[in-house]
Design an enzyme around this catalytic site. Structure first.
Site, PDB file in Angstrom:
ATOM      1  N   SER A 142       0.843  -1.193   0.000  1.00  0.00           N
ATOM      2  CA  SER A 142       0.000   0.000   0.000  1.00  0.00           C
ATOM      3  C   SER A 142       0.878   1.243   0.000  1.00  0.00           C
ATOM      4  O   SER A 142       2.015   1.206   0.482  1.00  0.00           O
ATOM      5  CB  SER A 142      -0.893   0.020   1.244  1.00  0.00           C
ATOM      6  OG  SER A 142      -1.624   1.230   1.335  1.00  0.00           O
ATOM      7  N   TYR A 155      -2.528  -0.587  10.888  1.00  0.00           N
ATOM      8  CA  TYR A 155      -2.667  -0.933   9.468  1.00  0.00           C
ATOM      9  C   TYR A 155      -1.449  -0.468   8.672  1.00  0.00           C
ATOM     10  O   TYR A 155      -0.846  -1.243   7.923  1.00  0.00           O
ATOM     11  CB  TYR A 155      -3.936  -0.316   8.866  1.00  0.00           C
ATOM     12  CG  TYR A 155      -3.990  -0.507   7.365  1.00  0.00           C
ATOM     13  CD1 TYR A 155      -4.346  -1.738   6.823  1.00  0.00           C
ATOM     14  CD2 TYR A 155      -3.654   0.529   6.497  1.00  0.00           C
ATOM     15  CE1 TYR A 155      -4.362  -1.929   5.443  1.00  0.00           C
ATOM     16  CE2 TYR A 155      -3.669   0.344   5.121  1.00  0.00           C
ATOM     17  CZ  TYR A 155      -4.030  -0.891   4.605  1.00  0.00           C
ATOM     18  OH  TYR A 155      -4.033  -1.084   3.246  1.00  0.00           O
TER      19      TYR A 155
END
Length: 265
Positions: A142, A155
């Site tokens: 990501s 996260y």
């Protein structure tokens, strides 16, 4: 009649919707048979849709946040009797909110799925790839891996782990024909932000990239053996470039503006 074993075989996790489903579709539309996994019942519907491409589709519903779920999936892979030509480690979840406001169990769930299961399944599948000196692995990392994730702390940290793991394996396997690619999407139009309870945030309410576009970019990079690809549109690519020169403290503050609860309009 086509010999099933003559077609390449791909395994895709987190494939019931979003980027994972679109990745599985890319494989299926490009001559692969696929084994798809997710924890939710939506994986059955996804499998039925993927089968309309003409691919042979195996569906495995299993929760990869548990060791038992990962082993169930790997057992199903072995049971096909087919070598894994491509492995897309895509399953992942987020948890929005202040670190201290999120239950410890929820933090561990994010770590177990995003980190532990990724290591677990990669460690199961890679030995056979290396023994055959053939295979491709795609890690869904990501843009979040490049910045401290204020109000999404665990996260972002989990994706930093995934990105680092992918880059380390690229080096370790550089003398083999096994390739490792990291796909780095930005905010993408999936259920991710809703499931992470981030509907009221700036990023949750913003326009996002198309998961089909992200998956197509990831598939192409994987097939070309590239080390990494930033998935999405121009805005995401500019964000990734900016993160290379921006101090971490500034990135943390910028992330706060996107992810702090109530920051949406």
């Amino acid at each position: 009649m086509t010999d099933i074993a003559s077609k390449p075989f791909a395994v895709v996790t987190g494939a019931s919707s979003g980027i994972g489903f679109e990745l599985a579709k890319q494989f299926a539309q490009n001559g692969f048979d696929v084994l798809v996994n997710a924890e939710d019942a939506g994986i059955e519907r996804a499998g039925q849709e993927l089968a309309t491409t003409g691919a042979n589709v195996t569906v495995v519903q299993a929760d990869l946040s548990t060791d038992e779920g990962v082993e169930r999936l790997y057992t199903a892979v072995v049971a096909t009797g087919r070598p894994v030509d491509a492995l897309a480690l895509n399953a992942g979840i987020g948890a929005g909110g202040a670190f201290l406001d999120i239950d410890l169990a929820r933090h561990f769930e994010v770590i177990d799925l995003n980190v532990r299961s990724t290591v677990h399944l990669a460690r199961r599948v890679l030995p056979d790839m290396v023994a055959r000196n053939a295979g491709k692995v795609l890690f869904t990392s990501s843009i979040a891996s490049t910045m401290p994730g204020s109000f999404q702390a665990v996260y972002n940290a989990s994706k930093s782990f995934v990105q680092s793991l992918a880059e380390a394996l690229q080096n370790e396997l550089k003398d083999t024909e096994v390739t490792v690619t990291s796909l780095m999407p930005g905010p993408t139009e999936t259920d991710f932000f809703h499931r992470a309870e981030m509907d009221d945030t700036t990023v949750g309410q913003s326009s996002k990239d198309d998961p089909a576009q992200v998956a197509e970019q990831g598939f192409k990079a994987l097939m070309e053996g590239k080390n990494r690809v930033v998935g999405g549109g121009v805005k995401t690519k500019v964000q990734e470039l900016g993160s290379k020169v921006m101090p971490d403290a500034l990135k943390a503050q910028m992330h706060r503006g996107m992810a702090e609860p109530g920051s949406g309009s």
